[in-house]
Every structure is written in C-alpha cells, then in structure tokens.
Write an enzyme that holds these catalytic residues in place. Structure first.
Site, PDB file in Angstrom:
ATOM      1  N   LYS A 156       0.841  -1.195   0.000  1.00 14.87           N
ATOM      2  CA  LYS A 156       0.000   0.000   0.000  1.00 14.87           C
ATOM      3  C   LYS A 156       0.879   1.250   0.000  1.00 14.87           C
ATOM      4  CE  LYS A 156      -3.781  -2.545   2.119  1.00 14.87           C
ATOM      5  NZ  LYS A 156      -4.555  -2.962   3.285  1.00 14.87           N
ATOM      6  N   ASP A 179     -10.894   2.764   4.230  1.00 12.31           N
ATOM      7  CA  ASP A 179     -11.239   1.342   4.167  1.00 12.31           C
ATOM      8  C   ASP A 179     -12.755   1.138   4.135  1.00 12.31           C
ATOM      9  OD1 ASP A 179      -9.388  -0.713   3.957  1.00 12.31           O
ATOM     10  OD2 ASP A 179      -8.645  -0.413   6.003  1.00 12.31           O
ATOM     11  N   GLN A 193      -4.561  -1.655   9.559  1.00 11.32           N
ATOM     12  CA  GLN A 193      -4.497  -2.999   8.964  1.00 11.32           C
ATOM     13  C   GLN A 193      -5.102  -4.021   9.918  1.00 11.32           C
ATOM     14  OE1 GLN A 193      -3.546  -3.551   5.794  1.00 11.32           O
ATOM     15  NE2 GLN A 193      -3.989  -5.720   5.978  1.00 11.32           N
TER      16      GLN A 193
HETATM   17  N1  GUN Z   1      -7.123  -7.121   6.203  1.00 13.41           N
HETATM   18  C1  GUN Z   1      -7.562  -7.879   5.169  1.00 13.41           C
HETATM   19  N2  GUN Z   1      -8.107  -7.110   4.209  1.00 13.41           N
HETATM   20  C2  GUN Z   1      -8.011  -5.847   4.627  1.00 13.41           C
HETATM   21  C3  GUN Z   1      -8.403  -4.592   4.070  1.00 13.41           C
HETATM   22  O1  GUN Z   1      -8.960  -4.479   2.979  1.00 13.41           O
HETATM   23  N3  GUN Z   1      -8.112  -3.503   4.826  1.00 13.41           N
HETATM   24  C4  GUN Z   1      -7.523  -3.602   6.041  1.00 13.41           C
HETATM   25  N4  GUN Z   1      -7.308  -2.484   6.715  1.00 13.41           N
HETATM   26  N5  GUN Z   1      -7.151  -4.732   6.600  1.00 13.41           N
HETATM   27  C5  GUN Z   1      -7.398  -5.851   5.879  1.00 13.41           C
END
Ligand code: GUN
Length: 304
Positions: free
Chosen positions: A53, A120, A97
């Site tokens: 990211k 998100d 995350q």
């Molecule tokens: N863990 C698994 N998928 C995601 C996601 O799309 N965003 C975040 N923040 N954590 C995750």
C-alpha cells in the site's frame, strides 16, 4: 464456451493511472493527498500488504505516513494514535491494517477513525450508509468496490441481475452485497448455514465468492454465462509427483500456491467471464484504496 478471463492487474493499472493523473493536478495546486497506515504487530501477511500500500502511494504521488506499533501495545495507545491521525490535516486517509491482536478491541478502534478519512470504509456509519436507500458514504470498502469496478469495466449488467454472494464477512461479503443491492441487483447472501447452497448459487447471473475455501465453487454450481468474481485467497501446498511436499530450492521453505474459492479451470468452461487468482480481484484492493485516498483529499479541500 470458454470464459473471458478478467485481467484485474490491467484494470487496477488503469485505475491507478487515473488516480495518478488527478493527484498530479492536485499537487500542482499545492494539495498533497496523504495516507496514514497503522500496523500493529508483525504478521508477515499484514506487513506485506502495508508495504504494498505504501509503495502504491509512492508511485502515485500520495504521501504516506507509516505507523508501526508493537504487538504488545495497549488499546489506549492505539486509540490515541488513531485520534491523533483523525485530527491531522495532512492525513486524508487512515488505514488500520486488520486483523488487530486479540487484546485490542477492533470495533472501538475502527469507530475512532474519522468518517471523512475512513478510506477502508469500515466505520459503522459508512457501512450503514452503504446499505441505506438514498444515502452514500464518502468511502466504500476497497475490495468490494474493486469487485464492482471489475464488473463495470467488463460491461456486466448489474441492475436487475440475480447476484449471489458467498460469504458474509464485514470486509467483503456484507459490503459487496450492499453495493450490488445499491446497483439494483437482486441479492442473495449464502453462508455456512445456507440450505441447498448449490441450487441457490446456480441461479446467479453474478456470483461473488468470498468464503476462504479453496476451489469450493465447482462447474456444476455455476449457471452457464454467469459472471464469476473470485475474492478467495487460499494458500495450498505444492506437492511433488510422489505426493510429498515440494520444497523451494531458493528458500528451502515449503512451496505454496494461491488458489481462489472457485475451481477456475472447470468453471471457466461454463462462465461468461471469470477472475483468476492471483491477478483478479487482488490488485483491485490497493487501486481502490488509492482512489479512496484521492477522494478523501478532494473532499477535505471541498473539491468535487
Ligand atoms: N485485512 C484484510 N483485508 C483488509 C483490508 O482491505 N483492509 C484492512 N485495513 N485490513 C485488511
């Protein structure tokens, strides 16, 4: 009929390119979009997602603000960080995350993310707006938004279609169902308690599989001509011809391969279009995160 293979990498590259162009224009006006990442602990999968990211941010001209906290951090410390980022004008998006360590209450951390920076799309107000008629959240969750983007780009008609979603997770199954509903599909959500699941799945014009079971969807479960979007990411061991576990010559570690929730080779002979794993939905998640961060920056500066 052999299905069209949906090239998620190409679509993601196109989305990222559009975002980069817009970021360049914003930067020319002195506006630098910023994404803060919050990583708690050292799970290898989470670390590599967050790295990817941040790399995407660098490529697109988005400033990233990394925050790494030890596994042992307290709930109050994570909360204080999220509150600080929510108040920081340089930060247009906050990405916590998941999963968080067990001693941290995920719900209260996600509730603390400003809804104007919730790139998100996990804040309950944003999820609620996603499901309500006539309401639109500033951000839709990235993977579900990526699924819709893929369907749109291949010309699938969502309105009036029968969509079946396998899985009801907060991250994918539920929000993708709400997005499909918002686009006027007739949506059925299947889960572990669904009776006669195969016959429900067989009715789908659009099938989204997000249950985390390798090759669960077989060809006989798919309506000929369906659009099949596979969100599953399952790691399976690679075996030698004698059935023993294959070992990588490079790393000395057991070899694994990624497979989706759909039996790709068989289902591609039935479907109209299908996403591969890897290279289907996966690349879309980060592309949509970048798009959301851009949206957050524009909204913060009153640009529509
Ligand atoms: N863990 C698994 N998928 C995601 C996601 O799309 N965003 C975040 N923040 N954590 C995750």
């Amino acid at each position: 009929m052999t299905a069209q293979i949906i090239d998620g990498k190409a679509v993601a590259a196109a989305v990222r390119n559009d975002v980069k162009e817009e970021v360049t224009k914003l930067r020319a006006k002195g506006i630098v979009p910023g994404l803060a990442t919050v990583l708690v602990g050292a799970r290898p999968d989470s670390m590599s997602y967050v790295t990817a990211k941040r790399q995407a941010c660098a490529e697109l001209g988005i400033e990233s603000f990394p925050n790494e906290l030890p596994e042992t951090v307290s709930q109050a410390e994570v909360l204080a960080l999220v509150n600080k980022l929510s108040a920081d004008a340089k930060v247009n998006g906050i990405l916590v995350q998941l999963p968080l360590p067990k001693h941290i209450d995920e719900e209260s951390i996600l509730n603390a993310v400003s809804i104007n920076k919730d790139v998100d799309g996990f804040h309950p107000i944003n999820v609620g707006k996603l499901g309500m008629k006539g309401r639109e959240p500033l951000f839709a969750p990235c993977t579900p938004a990526g699924v819709i983007e893929l369907l749109d780009r291949i010309g699938a008609t969502i309105s009036g279609s029968r969509a079946v979603v396998l899985g009801r997770s907060n991250i994918v199954g539920l929000p993708v169902s709400l997005l499909l509903l918002g686009r006027d599909a007739t949506v059925t959500i299947c889960h572990s308690r669904t009776k006669d699941l195969a016959s429900v799945v067989r009715q789908a014009d659009i099938l989204v599989a997000a249950i985390g079971k390798p090759k669960f969807v077989t060809a006989d479960m798919v309506k000929p001509g369906a659009y099949v979007i596979d969100v599953g990411v399952n790691s399976l061991p690679v075996l030698n011809p004698d059935g023993s576990q294959a070992i990588s010559e490079k790393t000395g570690k057991p070899r694994t391969k990624l497979v989706g929730d759909v039996d790709f080779e068989a289902v591609k002979e039935v479907a109209a279009a299908i996403t591969p794993v890897p290279g289907g939905v996966g690349p879309m998640t980060i592309a949509m995160l970048m798009k959301n961060t851009l949206r957050g920056a524009k909204a913060a500066h009153g640009i529509t």
